[in-house]
Write a protein that holds these residues in place. Structure first.
Motif, PDB file in Angstrom:
ATOM      1  N   ALA A  21       0.835  -1.201   0.000  1.00  0.00           N
ATOM      2  CA  ALA A  21       0.000   0.000   0.000  1.00  0.00           C
ATOM      3  C   ALA A  21       0.871   1.253   0.000  1.00  0.00           C
ATOM      4  O   ALA A  21       0.597   2.224  -0.713  1.00  0.00           O
ATOM      5  CB  ALA A  21      -0.937  -0.006   1.198  1.00  0.00           C
ATOM      6  N   ASP A  22       1.945   1.247   0.831  1.00  0.00           N
ATOM      7  CA  ASP A  22       2.866   2.384   0.860  1.00  0.00           C
ATOM      8  C   ASP A  22       3.565   2.553  -0.475  1.00  0.00           C
ATOM      9  O   ASP A  22       3.759   3.671  -0.957  1.00  0.00           O
ATOM     10  CB  ASP A  22       3.907   2.205   1.971  1.00  0.00           C
ATOM     11  N   ALA A  23       3.947   1.440  -1.092  1.00  0.00           N
ATOM     12  CA  ALA A  23       4.616   1.504  -2.391  1.00  0.00           C
ATOM     13  C   ALA A  23       3.678   2.064  -3.446  1.00  0.00           C
ATOM     14  O   ALA A  23       4.079   2.851  -4.298  1.00  0.00           O
ATOM     15  CB  ALA A  23       5.120   0.122  -2.805  1.00  0.00           C
ATOM     16  N   CYS A  24       2.408   1.681  -3.398  1.00  0.00           N
ATOM     17  CA  CYS A  24       1.429   2.196  -4.376  1.00  0.00           C
ATOM     18  C   CYS A  24       1.204   3.685  -4.182  1.00  0.00           C
ATOM     19  O   CYS A  24       1.077   4.426  -5.142  1.00  0.00           O
ATOM     20  CB  CYS A  24       0.112   1.431  -4.255  1.00  0.00           C
ATOM     21  N   SER A  25       1.141   4.129  -2.929  1.00  0.00           N
ATOM     22  CA  SER A  25       0.934   5.566  -2.709  1.00  0.00           C
ATOM     23  C   SER A  25       2.152   6.356  -3.175  1.00  0.00           C
ATOM     24  O   SER A  25       2.034   7.462  -3.661  1.00  0.00           O
ATOM     25  CB  SER A  25       0.610   5.849  -1.246  1.00  0.00           C
ATOM     26  N   GLY A  26       3.313   5.823  -3.045  1.00  0.00           N
ATOM     27  CA  GLY A  26       4.517   6.469  -3.567  1.00  0.00           C
ATOM     28  C   GLY A  26       4.501   6.526  -5.080  1.00  0.00           C
ATOM     29  O   GLY A  26       4.905   7.520  -5.674  1.00  0.00           O
ATOM     30  N   ASN A  27       4.019   5.454  -5.708  1.00  0.00           N
ATOM     31  CA  ASN A  27       3.899   5.439  -7.163  1.00  0.00           C
ATOM     32  C   ASN A  27       2.911   6.495  -7.632  1.00  0.00           C
ATOM     33  O   ASN A  27       3.142   7.175  -8.630  1.00  0.00           O
ATOM     34  CB  ASN A  27       3.458   4.059  -7.661  1.00  0.00           C
ATOM     35  N   ALA A  28       1.815   6.608  -6.916  1.00  0.00           N
ATOM     36  CA  ALA A  28       0.806   7.599  -7.287  1.00  0.00           C
ATOM     37  C   ALA A  28       1.369   9.013  -7.187  1.00  0.00           C
ATOM     38  O   ALA A  28       1.088   9.870  -8.030  1.00  0.00           O
ATOM     39  CB  ALA A  28      -0.424   7.453  -6.402  1.00  0.00           C
ATOM     40  N   LEU A  29       2.169   9.243  -6.174  1.00  0.00           N
ATOM     41  CA  LEU A  29       2.775  10.561  -6.003  1.00  0.00           C
ATOM     42  C   LEU A  29       3.731  10.872  -7.159  1.00  0.00           C
ATOM     43  O   LEU A  29       3.724  11.982  -7.706  1.00  0.00           O
ATOM     44  CB  LEU A  29       3.512  10.626  -4.666  1.00  0.00           C
ATOM     45  N   ILE A  30       4.536   9.896  -7.534  1.00  0.00           N
ATOM     46  CA  ILE A  30       5.469  10.091  -8.648  1.00  0.00           C
ATOM     47  C   ILE A  30       4.711  10.287  -9.954  1.00  0.00           C
ATOM     48  O   ILE A  30       5.034  11.166 -10.750  1.00  0.00           O
ATOM     49  CB  ILE A  30       6.445   8.900  -8.737  1.00  0.00           C
ATOM     50  N   GLU A  31       3.656   9.482 -10.171  1.00  0.00           N
ATOM     51  CA  GLU A  31       2.854   9.616 -11.388  1.00  0.00           C
ATOM     52  C   GLU A  31       2.182  10.985 -11.448  1.00  0.00           C
ATOM     53  O   GLU A  31       2.126  11.622 -12.497  1.00  0.00           O
ATOM     54  CB  GLU A  31       1.820   8.511 -11.467  1.00  0.00           C
ATOM     55  N   PHE A  32       1.664  11.442 -10.311  1.00  0.00           N
ATOM     56  CA  PHE A  32       1.027  12.762 -10.280  1.00  0.00           C
ATOM     57  C   PHE A  32       2.042  13.861 -10.575  1.00  0.00           C
ATOM     58  O   PHE A  32       1.748  14.807 -11.300  1.00  0.00           O
ATOM     59  CB  PHE A  32       0.361  13.003  -8.924  1.00  0.00           C
ATOM     60  N   ALA A  33       3.247  13.723 -10.031  1.00  0.00           N
ATOM     61  CA  ALA A  33       4.291  14.724 -10.278  1.00  0.00           C
ATOM     62  C   ALA A  33       4.665  14.782 -11.754  1.00  0.00           C
ATOM     63  O   ALA A  33       5.020  15.839 -12.265  1.00  0.00           O
ATOM     64  CB  ALA A  33       5.509  14.420  -9.427  1.00  0.00           C
ATOM     65  N   LEU A  34       4.574  13.652 -12.448  1.00  0.00           N
ATOM     66  CA  LEU A  34       4.891  13.632 -13.876  1.00  0.00           C
ATOM     67  C   LEU A  34       3.749  14.174 -14.728  1.00  0.00           C
ATOM     68  O   LEU A  34       3.974  14.848 -15.723  1.00  0.00           O
ATOM     69  CB  LEU A  34       5.230  12.200 -14.319  1.00  0.00           C
ATOM     70  N   ILE A  35       2.531  13.878 -14.348  1.00  0.00           N
ATOM     71  CA  ILE A  35       1.364  14.233 -15.152  1.00  0.00           C
ATOM     72  C   ILE A  35       0.822  15.635 -14.826  1.00  0.00           C
ATOM     73  O   ILE A  35       0.287  16.321 -15.691  1.00  0.00           O
ATOM     74  CB  ILE A  35       0.241  13.185 -14.947  1.00  0.00           C
ATOM     75  N   ALA A  36       0.966  16.102 -13.598  1.00  0.00           N
ATOM     76  CA  ALA A  36       0.363  17.371 -13.161  1.00  0.00           C
ATOM     77  C   ALA A  36       0.758  18.573 -14.024  1.00  0.00           C
ATOM     78  O   ALA A  36      -0.120  19.357 -14.407  1.00  0.00           O
ATOM     79  CB  ALA A  36       0.696  17.630 -11.699  1.00  0.00           C
TER      80      ALA A  36
END
Length: 190
Positions: A21-36
């Protein structure tokens, strides 16, 4: 012993689930930083295109109102000056389009539609040429009203697509060509 092994296995599975779950939330943060940045750039681009479209529509509406005053002779009969005409137009376009040195009104009169001739509002370098003619004509004259505004483009990705003049600006342009009505008492038609 089996009980202790089962408890240990349960704790281990819970720990693995939390790590996933922690790894997925980190992935989401990185993905958001790339897409935002791309998302917000597109969002601002859509908003800017919409505002430019609305400003163009507002400018055309104000030009049509000014043309109606000229066509019916109200501008000429009332002795409206060029500055009063500009004030009336500015009231129609406010608050969206500022009434500043980037707004030009060109009003020309001709004897017939075949004689209609006008110059470009931009020079060869894409700079605004100050056109400020003021000739509303008389009854039955053919009149051309043109209004120009140099709108600044702010969204960086849209600059090459929306700018049509120098200085990262988009030329808003509205026009109306018509024959004045026979508003004087001595004329029965044109």
């Amino acid at each position: 012993m089996a009980d202790v092994a089962a408890q240990t296995e349960g704790r281990l599975r819970a720990l693995i689930r939390r790590r996933r779950a922690d790894a997925c939330s980190g992935n989401a943060l990185i993905e958001f930083a790339l897409i935002a940045p791309i998302f917000f750039l597109l969002l601002f681009a859509i908003m800017e295109i919409g505002i430019i479209f609305f400003a163009q529509s507002t400018l055309q509406h104000a030009t049509n109102n000014l043309a109606r005053l000229i066509r019916t002779g109200q501008l000429q009969v009332n002795g409206t000056t060029q500055s009063q005409m500009r004030t009336n137009l500015c009231a129609d376009v406010a608050p969206l389009i500022p009434c500043d040195n980037k707004l030009f009104i060109d009003l020309e009169s001709f004897s017939n539609f075949g004689g209609l001739g006008f110059s470009s509002p931009l020079d060869g370098g894409g700079n605004m040429v100050p056109l400020n003619g003021f000739n509303p004509g008389t009854a039955c004259s053919v009149v051309l009203v043109r209004v120009f505004y140099a709108w600044p483009v702010f969204t960086p990705i849209l600059t090459p697509f929306l700018t049509n003049m120098s200085g990262d600006k988009h030329l808003l342009y509205a026009a109306s060509a018509f024959r004045n009505e026979p508003y004087t008492t001595g004329l029965s038609g044109c």
